[in-house]
Write a protein that holds these residues in place. Structure first.
Motif, PDB file in Angstrom:
ATOM      1  N   ASN A  42       0.807  -1.216   0.000  1.00  0.00           N
ATOM      2  CA  ASN A  42       0.000   0.000   0.000  1.00  0.00           C
ATOM      3  C   ASN A  42       0.840   1.267   0.000  1.00  0.00           C
ATOM      4  N   ASP A  46      -3.001   5.193   1.575  1.00  0.00           N
ATOM      5  CA  ASP A  46      -3.816   3.996   1.820  1.00  0.00           C
ATOM      6  C   ASP A  46      -3.598   3.491   3.241  1.00  0.00           C
ATOM      7  N   VAL A 121      -7.401  -1.563  -2.322  1.00  0.00           N
ATOM      8  CA  VAL A 121      -7.348  -1.145  -3.727  1.00  0.00           C
ATOM      9  C   VAL A 121      -7.079  -2.326  -4.643  1.00  0.00           C
ATOM     10  N   VAL A 172     -12.477   4.559   2.698  1.00  0.00           N
ATOM     11  CA  VAL A 172     -11.445   3.536   2.820  1.00  0.00           C
ATOM     12  C   VAL A 172     -11.215   3.136   4.281  1.00  0.00           C
ATOM     13  N   SER A 176     -11.348  -0.808   5.160  1.00  0.00           N
ATOM     14  CA  SER A 176     -10.198  -1.530   5.707  1.00  0.00           C
ATOM     15  C   SER A 176     -10.612  -2.555   6.760  1.00  0.00           C
ATOM     16  N   TRP A 327     -11.837   8.626  -0.184  1.00  0.00           N
ATOM     17  CA  TRP A 327     -10.486   8.945   0.265  1.00  0.00           C
ATOM     18  C   TRP A 327     -10.337  10.192   1.130  1.00  0.00           C
TER      19      TRP A 327
END
Length: 366
Positions: A42, A46, A121, A172, A176, A327
């Motif tokens: 990542n 990220d 991603v 995100v 996660s 994001w």
């Protein structure tokens, strides 16, 4: 291309033959004490956006010891993360060094209760392989991502199908967690985190004292660069924005960046007749400390945007092709602007409107 795909399939078949593990459909993983997370694939942004995973693990297993595997490029954002007990830098370029190779092997073979490879991603064969090489009782990884099968899912005994196609605007930081939610691991706090100490704060204060005009009330930071050209708002617009802010809200402005942004920073300095402080090539905790002392931080969609997102400082993030709902940093004083996939469709007035809203409030608070 066809020959390359054929070669990949052959390599994958060999690994599957020797390293495949049977799937365990149980979602009971007990109470793991020693956990290893592989996130070497990542980018910095990220990784910072996915701190919610580390928090969830610590909240669920307070006595656990968490080790994180990162790469040399995303490592700086994790150096003082309070949810992590240890960090290991995985550098592919050093694998030909026998000493480093042995150190990596020893680290992986220490013995872990749980290995996790988060997927946000893309799917990484290398990260999956590292999880398999780890001496772990249980291994959690993706079985598929948005309907695409993970061709190396055989490395994991606990396999999770991850699909966000029905939730395209989920952040995100929440995504996660999907790799571990089936196992009862979760958190209600999706904020990111960078821990900094007195050394970092003192470095930031020293910088402010050296360049700032004490008669100006506000401290405003700018990050005008970005690794992806399509994520860079026009430097001329940044220049006009600074002039517009300065004419109404006299402020001390500083720029963050690295040597890669040298040309952009020089351009802005030459085209705006005010004194900029330049906080260049500094450690991430230093940058986080400086931003935390600021009244406003304005940034393109890039890694430093996520660093600023870990602070309580009001923030404006400027987006182009990327979906900001995925994001943009989370928080009541975290704002973003996006007009289209062309970042320069955003006008100076669009950004200044938010600046004025934030600075008026800060003026009252001061």
């Amino acid at each position: 291309m066809a020959s390359k795909n054929s070669a990949s399939k052959i390599v994958n078949s060999i690994f599957k033959l020797f390293f495949s593990v049977g799937e365990n459909i149980s979602r009971d993983i007990g109470k793991p004490k020693k956990i290893i997370i592989i996130r070497q694939h990542n980018q910095l942004g990220d990784l910072l956006a996915g701190v919610s995973l580390f928090r969830a693990l610590k909240e669920t297993y307070p006595d656990s010891h968490i080790s994180l595997v990162v790469n040399p490029f995303n490592y700086p954002g994790m150096v003082k993360n309070k949810f992590l007990d240890r960090i290991f830098i995985f550098d592919k370029k050093k694998l030909f060094n026998p000493v480093y190779l042995r150190r990596t092997f020893n680290f992986l073979r220490e013995g872990y209760d749980l290995a996790i490879v988060p997927v946000v991603v893309s799917i990484s064969f290398t990260s999956n392989l590292l999880a398999r090489l780890a001496n772990a009782t249980a291994r959690i990884g993706a079985n598929s991502l948005d309907g695409k099968i993970n061709s190396s899912s055989y490395f994991f005994d606990r396999r999770v199908d991850i699909d966000w196609r029905n939730h395209p605007d989920s952040n995100v930081s929440e995504r996660s967690l999907d790799i571990v939610r089936p196992f009862g691991i979760n958190t209600d706090n999706y904020r990111s985190e960078i821990s900094f100490n007195g050394v970092d704060s003192n470095a930031a204060k020293k910088f402010i004292d050296e360049f700032s005009d004490k008669n100006k009330k506000f401290l405003i930071g700018l990050h005008v660069g970005a690794g992806k050209p399509n994520n860079r708002w026009s430097l001329d617009k940044y220049a006009l924005l600074v002039k517009k802010i300065e004419s109404i809200y006299p402020a001390n402005f500083y720029l963050t960046g690295g040597w890669a942004e040298k040309e952009e920073l020089n351009y802005l300095v030459k085209n705006v007749e005010i004194k900029f402080g330049r906080f260049i090539n500094k450690p991430i905790p230093h940058i986080a400390a400086l931003i935390s002392m600021s009244d406003l931080f304005i940034s393109n969609d890039t890694g430093i945007m996520h660093v600023a997102g870990t602070t309580d400082t009001p923030q404006i993030s400027i987006f182009g092709p990327t979906n900001p709902f995925n994001w943009a940093p989370i928080g009541s004083n975290k704002y973003f602007i996006r007009k289209s996939e062309l970042i320069d469709d955003i006008s100076v007035e669009d950004v200044f409107y938010l600046c004025e809203k934030i600075l008026q409030k800060r003026k009252i608070e001061k």
